[in-house]
Structures are given as C-alpha cells and as structure tokens.
Design an enzyme around this catalytic site. Sequence first.
Site, PDB file in Angstrom:
ATOM      1  N   SER A 173      -4.731  31.918  24.651  1.00  0.00           N
ATOM      2  CA  SER A 173      -4.649  30.535  25.097  1.00  0.00           C
ATOM      3  C   SER A 173      -3.319  30.306  25.828  1.00  0.00           C
ATOM      4  O   SER A 173      -3.026  31.011  26.791  1.00  0.00           O
ATOM      5  CB  SER A 173      -4.838  29.626  23.884  1.00  0.00           C
ATOM      6  OG  SER A 173      -5.160  28.335  24.285  1.00  0.00           O
ATOM      7  N   ASP A 194     -15.833  28.618  27.038  1.00  0.00           N
ATOM      8  CA  ASP A 194     -14.561  28.166  26.476  1.00  0.00           C
ATOM      9  C   ASP A 194     -14.291  26.710  26.845  1.00  0.00           C
ATOM     10  O   ASP A 194     -14.240  26.367  28.029  1.00  0.00           O
ATOM     11  CB  ASP A 194     -13.428  29.056  26.986  1.00  0.00           C
ATOM     12  CG  ASP A 194     -12.164  28.958  26.150  1.00  0.00           C
ATOM     13  OD1 ASP A 194     -11.767  27.818  25.834  1.00  0.00           O
ATOM     14  OD2 ASP A 194     -11.586  30.001  25.820  1.00  0.00           O
ATOM     15  N   HIS A 250     -13.468  28.994  21.827  1.00  0.00           N
ATOM     16  CA  HIS A 250     -12.187  29.233  22.484  1.00  0.00           C
ATOM     17  C   HIS A 250     -11.729  30.658  22.201  1.00  0.00           C
ATOM     18  O   HIS A 250     -11.376  30.993  21.071  1.00  0.00           O
ATOM     19  CB  HIS A 250     -11.171  28.219  21.960  1.00  0.00           C
ATOM     20  CG  HIS A 250      -9.850  28.244  22.658  1.00  0.00           C
ATOM     21  ND1 HIS A 250      -9.723  28.393  24.012  1.00  0.00           N
ATOM     22  CD2 HIS A 250      -8.582  28.123  22.175  1.00  0.00           C
ATOM     23  CE1 HIS A 250      -8.444  28.355  24.339  1.00  0.00           C
ATOM     24  NE2 HIS A 250      -7.732  28.209  23.243  1.00  0.00           N
TER      25      HIS A 250
END
Length: 516
Positions: free
Chosen positions: A229, A455, A485
């Site tokens: 991320s 995502d 995610h």
Amino acid sequence: MPNPSPPRAAALTATALLLLAALAGCGDDGGSADEDLSAQKLSWKDCPEPSESEGGGDAPSPLPDGGTWQCATLKAPLDWDKPKGDTIGLALIRARTSGAEDRRIGSLLFNFGGPGGSGVTTLPAFGKDYDELRTRYDLVSFDPRGVGRSAGVKCEDSEQLDEYFQQDATPDDEAEQRTLLNSTKNFNKACEKNSGKLLPHVRTTDAARDMDLMRQVLGDDELHYFGISYGTELGGVYAHLFPEKVGRAVFDAVVDPTQNSEQGSLGQAKGFQLALDNFAEDCASKAEECPLGDSAQDVKDRIATLLKELDGKPIPGIFPRQLTQTAATSGIAQSLYSKEFWEYLTEGLQQAYDGDGKVLMLLSDSMNGRNQDGEYSNISAANVSINCADDKPRYTAADVTAKLPEFRRASPVFGDYLAWGMVGCTDWAVAGDADHPDVNAPGSAPILVVGNTGDPATPYEGARKMVDALGKGVGVELTYKGQGHGAYDSGNKCVRGAVNGYLLNGKVPRTGTVCS
C-alpha cells in the site's frame, strides 16, 4: 481534521488488527548525533506490549520455533539536512531467520502502509503469512518517524477524537461546512501545538533516508524490501534516492505515483465503489436469499437510503456514541479492504436496518485506530501529518464544492466522503513537498509490482503507472484478479509463488504475469 477517508493507501494488515480482535517497545526521542549513526549497534531485547500510540494489546507471541520477537531503537537525525543535529529514536522489530545461517540472504524490511500504521505491531500479528520468507531472511519492520513509538505525532486526545469522529464530514450547507472547517483547523492547531518540532520532518523522503540508515546498521549491502500500500510509495521514493542500493524488492497494493492528492481521492472513490459493487453482486448471486436485497442494485439502494437517513437521525452505536452517517460510511469502507470482512458488513447492515449500529461502529473504530477501551492509536495523527508534509496542494471548501459532481459520479456512496477529505491539509502548519512523489529509479534492480484488479484503496491502474514511473527495465508487473486490498496476503498460490520465487531465489517472473 484528519482526512475522513481511509488513511491514504492504508494496508489491510495495518487496519485489521483492532477489527479482528473486536469481531471474532521500542522507541524514544532526544539526543544528538555525536557519532557516526551508520556505525551504531542496536540493542535487541524481547518486545514489550505495544504502546497506546501503537494501538495497545499484548506483547508478541513466541515464534513457531520457540524464538522471540526482538525490539530495538535506531537513532536517526531529526532533520536529515542536519545529520549531526538532534536525533529521534525509531522503533524496530525483528524475527531472526529460521533457516541455516549459510543460506541467510539478509534482512527483509517491511512497511505495511498507512501512512501511519505501526510496523512493530503489524509484522508479528501477521507474521505467519511470511514464514516461508523467514527461511532465508531476518524479518524486520518499524514504526516510521511520526508513528507509534518513533517520535509519534500527537494531536487531539481520545475524548476529543471521539467527538471529532462523530461530526458530519459530508456537509450539506454552509453552516455544516463552517463546522467541518473549524474542526479541521482545531485539529491541525493541536498537531502544531503538541508536535510542531516534528511536523517538518515526517515526509516520505525522510522515512526513505531512515530506511537506508537501517540497511547500513543491519549490515546489508542492499535493501531487500516488501512494501504494501503506502509502503509501495515509500519503496519507490527509496528506489529513486538510492537506486544502486535496491536489492530484491516487492511492491503490493500499489499507489499510483503520478497522481496528486485530488486525483488519488477520486481514484479511491472509484475503487471503493467498485468494491461495493462487487460485494453487492456477490450477495445477490448466492444460492440462498441475499439478506440485504433482491438484487445488487437493491443492495446498493438500501445502503444509500440508510446513509441518507443517518445524516438526519443517527442510531445507537456503542454507548454513549451514536452511529452517524460518517461513521457508517467509514465502517463500510473498512469492510471492503478484504473479502473476508464482507460477512461483517452484511451483519452490520442487517443490524443497522433494525436500528442497531454496533457492528458498523466497530468497523469505523478499526478504521480510526480506536481500541475497545476508548483509547486511540496515533494512526490518524500520523496519517494527516505525513500526507500534509508530502502533498503540496491545499484545497478550499469552494474547490471541493466544484469537484463534488465528479466525485458523486465516481461513487454515489463514497464521493462526498472522499471529496471533503481533501480539506484536511488546508490549515496545516507545514508546506507540502510536491504534487506527487518522484519514483524514477534508473539503475535499480528489478522491482516486482503486484496489482489487484479488485483493490478498493489502491486501484489496479496504479500498478502500471508505478511500473512506468520507475523507468525502463526496473518495474516488473504482476496482476492478481481478486478482491480486497493487496494480493500476497490473499493466500493466492500463484501470487505467493511468484513473490517468494523472487525474494528467496532471485527468480524474476515474466512481466505481465496474471494470477487468478
């Protein structure tokens, strides 16, 4: 006010800790650099319980082989432009390799995202996912500067944050706008009052320089890295600054480095709407009757109706707090980080339709870093501090109002929520660094870039943008056709095989590989 949206590109592993517990030591500040900091020796000791700023909880459990998680404090310059000046302590955690020493590659450094997530709490909580990688690496993570025990940014206290997260973050008229903007200003003033000395020094470029210091102190010639991320943005910035020091690196759940903060928020609106569409389709496709509606559109219409009703009349949440429209929206967003959370979203919506907001509030609390005892980690304070130090644009209420139609087209559910989040840096004490990060890294070793088509927080398109921005011959793209995610922690064997093959054996997968 912190962005009422999910922390930018927050990693699932960084946001799931409190949620899973509810639903189912390491740093100090101060001193000056009288010595060569790259030559410092770390004093590793068994880890204590996480601090309140890291989210609290129990000390890490023993490792499967009977070993223990060890913590240490790395001394780093407060200001990298003054490397001999004041220092801060950065909290580190490690698990020594389980394999033979002669097969050890080095340390594998993790950043799980946020920005603002504590790596010291996240790595041991999900360490089993990385057992295979531990056969050849010491697994290492850290609280980035401004986070947790690494000179954690302090803004408002827990009582103030309870009130703050109860407010209406999607104003409908000028009076509500003034209330939101005043709350933003008050929050930002509290950050300046309590952490003003630190605020100019929590940029991603500072954290990247910290990682190169970690590499040196850990004794590695190259940085082997796993960024998830926001950790992909941090890794890209590191590769730009130190391309010749990049070892084997993986970026998972990839931030689009070409976007400014407005474009990133709009991308998230589209991503979370796509995830909600997928959730609704999944519910409607089940053989048994969907408890939330007769069709996918019916599911989404009922959610929209619930949120509209909550705007005027909140329902009981976790006493004495009520489930507001904003809390419900953040709770729904939290549940879309993983397909495993969809059952909680279904349960929470069912209860909310019956006037009970507890489950959606638990989900919202998890997003905001609130423990069951009512105390908050510093994830929100750190998130806004790092974002505002990084991001140059500053938006007004007029800017947001002009953009609302575009955001609403992108997402009827999350559009207003994410658009108004753009005012979070309006009154920030420190100027933002740039419109977007520079990740161009000519000469770097190959970096495996993994994008997930479903995502919500870091939309799939960002993976290709990262590959292009890293430069020719650096980024190697791998696609996972999945939900949630990130990809590696989904457990998909194809993704795991490709990532492990590169990190453990140096085998670079063919660019364009697709896993499903």
